[in-house]
Design a protein around this motif. Sequence first.
Motif, PDB file in Angstrom:
ATOM      1  N   MET A   1      -9.817  15.862  40.660  1.00 35.88           N
ATOM      2  CA  MET A   1      -9.266  16.823  41.253  1.00 35.88           C
ATOM      3  C   MET A   1      -8.621  17.720  40.208  1.00 35.88           C
ATOM      4  N   ILE A   2      -8.770  18.808  39.696  1.00 32.22           N
ATOM      5  CA  ILE A   2      -7.922  19.979  39.110  1.00 32.22           C
ATOM      6  C   ILE A   2      -8.560  21.291  39.333  1.00 32.22           C
ATOM      7  N   LEU A   3      -7.156  21.520  39.355  1.00 29.05           N
ATOM      8  CA  LEU A   3      -7.356  23.816  39.410  1.00 29.05           C
ATOM      9  C   LEU A   3      -6.988  24.750  38.467  1.00 29.05           C
ATOM     10  N   GLU A   4      -8.370  25.911  38.419  1.00 33.84           N
ATOM     11  CA  GLU A   4      -7.652  26.511  37.604  1.00 33.84           C
ATOM     12  C   GLU A   4      -7.416  27.710  37.945  1.00 33.84           C
ATOM     13  N   GLU A   5      -6.109  27.878  36.698  1.00 30.64           N
ATOM     14  CA  GLU A   5      -6.181  29.328  37.412  1.00 30.64           C
ATOM     15  C   GLU A   5      -6.509  30.028  35.866  1.00 30.64           C
ATOM     16  N   ARG A   6      -6.803  30.985  36.186  1.00 32.48           N
ATOM     17  CA  ARG A   6      -7.416  32.208  34.947  1.00 32.48           C
ATOM     18  C   ARG A   6      -6.538  33.338  35.628  1.00 32.48           C
ATOM     19  N   ASP A   7      -5.690  33.814  34.435  1.00 33.68           N
ATOM     20  CA  ASP A   7      -4.509  34.324  34.496  1.00 33.68           C
ATOM     21  C   ASP A   7      -5.052  35.662  33.509  1.00 33.68           C
ATOM     22  N   TYR A   8      -4.803  36.448  33.798  1.00 34.87           N
ATOM     23  CA  TYR A   8      -5.914  38.059  33.571  1.00 34.87           C
ATOM     24  C   TYR A   8      -4.485  39.470  33.156  1.00 34.87           C
ATOM     25  N   HIS A   9      -4.117  39.895  32.332  1.00 33.02           N
ATOM     26  CA  HIS A   9      -3.704  41.220  32.757  1.00 33.02           C
ATOM     27  C   HIS A   9      -4.471  42.373  31.731  1.00 33.02           C
ATOM     28  N   ILE A  10      -4.282  43.156  33.272  1.00 30.93           N
ATOM     29  CA  ILE A  10      -5.872  44.282  33.105  1.00 30.93           C
ATOM     30  C   ILE A  10      -4.649  45.338  32.144  1.00 30.93           C
ATOM     31  N   PHE A  11      -5.623  46.715  31.207  1.00 29.60           N
ATOM     32  CA  PHE A  11      -4.994  47.869  31.356  1.00 29.60           C
ATOM     33  C   PHE A  11      -4.667  48.825  32.430  1.00 29.60           C
ATOM     34  N   PRO A  12      -3.347  49.178  31.989  1.00 30.71           N
ATOM     35  CA  PRO A  12      -2.866  49.928  32.784  1.00 30.71           C
ATOM     36  C   PRO A  12      -3.403  50.637  33.302  1.00 30.71           C
ATOM     37  N   GLY A  13      -3.640  51.424  34.618  1.00 37.24           N
ATOM     38  CA  GLY A  13      -4.621  52.392  35.265  1.00 37.24           C
ATOM     39  C   GLY A  13      -6.352  51.927  35.591  1.00 37.24           C
ATOM     40  N   ARG A  14      -6.575  50.816  35.398  1.00 26.77           N
ATOM     41  CA  ARG A  14      -8.376  49.640  34.689  1.00 26.77           C
ATOM     42  C   ARG A  14      -7.860  48.902  36.496  1.00 26.77           C
ATOM     43  N   LEU A  15      -6.366  48.441  36.736  1.00 27.00           N
ATOM     44  CA  LEU A  15      -6.293  47.604  37.945  1.00 27.00           C
ATOM     45  C   LEU A  15      -8.194  47.903  39.084  1.00 27.00           C
ATOM     46  N   GLY A  16      -7.466  48.840  39.802  1.00 30.38           N
ATOM     47  CA  GLY A  16      -8.593  49.291  40.729  1.00 30.38           C
ATOM     48  C   GLY A  16      -9.922  48.959  40.115  1.00 30.38           C
ATOM     49  N   VAL A  52      -4.369  36.847  38.863  1.00 27.74           N
ATOM     50  CA  VAL A  52      -4.586  35.537  38.417  1.00 27.74           C
ATOM     51  C   VAL A  52      -6.183  34.995  39.839  1.00 27.74           C
ATOM     52  N   ALA A  53      -7.070  34.290  39.464  1.00 32.09           N
ATOM     53  CA  ALA A  53      -8.116  33.652  40.122  1.00 32.09           C
ATOM     54  C   ALA A  53      -7.594  32.467  40.199  1.00 32.09           C
ATOM     55  N   LEU A  54      -7.655  31.224  41.310  1.00 31.47           N
ATOM     56  CA  LEU A  54      -8.010  30.192  41.565  1.00 31.47           C
ATOM     57  C   LEU A  54      -9.069  29.340  41.465  1.00 31.47           C
ATOM     58  N   TRP A  55      -9.210  28.524  41.307  1.00 28.04           N
ATOM     59  CA  TRP A  55     -10.797  27.174  41.677  1.00 28.04           C
ATOM     60  C   TRP A  55     -10.219  25.773  41.444  1.00 28.04           C
ATOM     61  N   ARG A  56     -11.300  24.911  42.364  1.00 32.70           N
ATOM     62  CA  ARG A  56     -10.550  24.056  42.073  1.00 32.70           C
ATOM     63  C   ARG A  56     -12.578  23.104  41.572  1.00 32.70           C
ATOM     64  N   TYR A  57     -11.927  22.323  41.222  1.00 31.29           N
ATOM     65  CA  TYR A  57     -13.156  21.364  40.757  1.00 31.29           C
ATOM     66  C   TYR A  57     -12.875  19.863  40.760  1.00 31.29           C
ATOM     67  N   GLU A  58     -13.616  19.349  40.974  1.00 32.02           N
ATOM     68  CA  GLU A  58     -13.455  17.794  40.998  1.00 32.02           C
ATOM     69  C   GLU A  58     -13.275  17.293  39.805  1.00 32.02           C
ATOM     70  N   SER A  59     -13.561  17.786  38.737  1.00 32.34           N
ATOM     71  CA  SER A  59     -13.608  17.148  37.218  1.00 32.34           C
ATOM     72  C   SER A  59     -13.466  17.582  36.341  1.00 32.34           C
TER      73      SER A  59
END
Length: 104
Positions: A1-16, A52-59
Motif C-alpha cells: 500500500m502507498i499513500l499519495e499526499e498532494r499538496d497545493y499552494h493556491i494563489f491568495p484570493g483563489r482558494l474558494g 492537501v489531498a490524500l489517496w490510497r493505492y495498492e502499489s
Amino acid sequence: MILEERDYHIFPGRLGDFLKAYETLGLDIQRRFLGEFIGHFVTETGELNHVVALWRYESMADREARRALMLAHEPWQDYLAAIKGMIQSQQTRLLTPTSLSPMR
C-alpha cells in the motif's frame, strides 16, 4: 500500500474558486479513476491557501495505471483548464507505511 499526499499552494484570493472547481469538476472524476479517497483538507493555521489531498493505492503500478487512465479522460483535461492559473505550487509525496502504521 502507498499513500499519495498532494499538496497545493493556491494563489491568495483563489482558494474558494479552486475548491469549487474541484468539487464540481474534479473530484467525481478522480473518485472514478483513482480509487480510495482518504480526504481533502485546508489549513487553518500556518501556511494559508494550502490544500492537501490524500489517496490510497495498492502499489506504485496501481497508481501509475489509474493516473494514466484519468489523464487520458477528456473531462479531466477540462478540469485542468478550469483551474489553470490558480495553483502557485504543488508537491506530491508518495508515502509507504511503517510496521507501526495501522494503515497498511
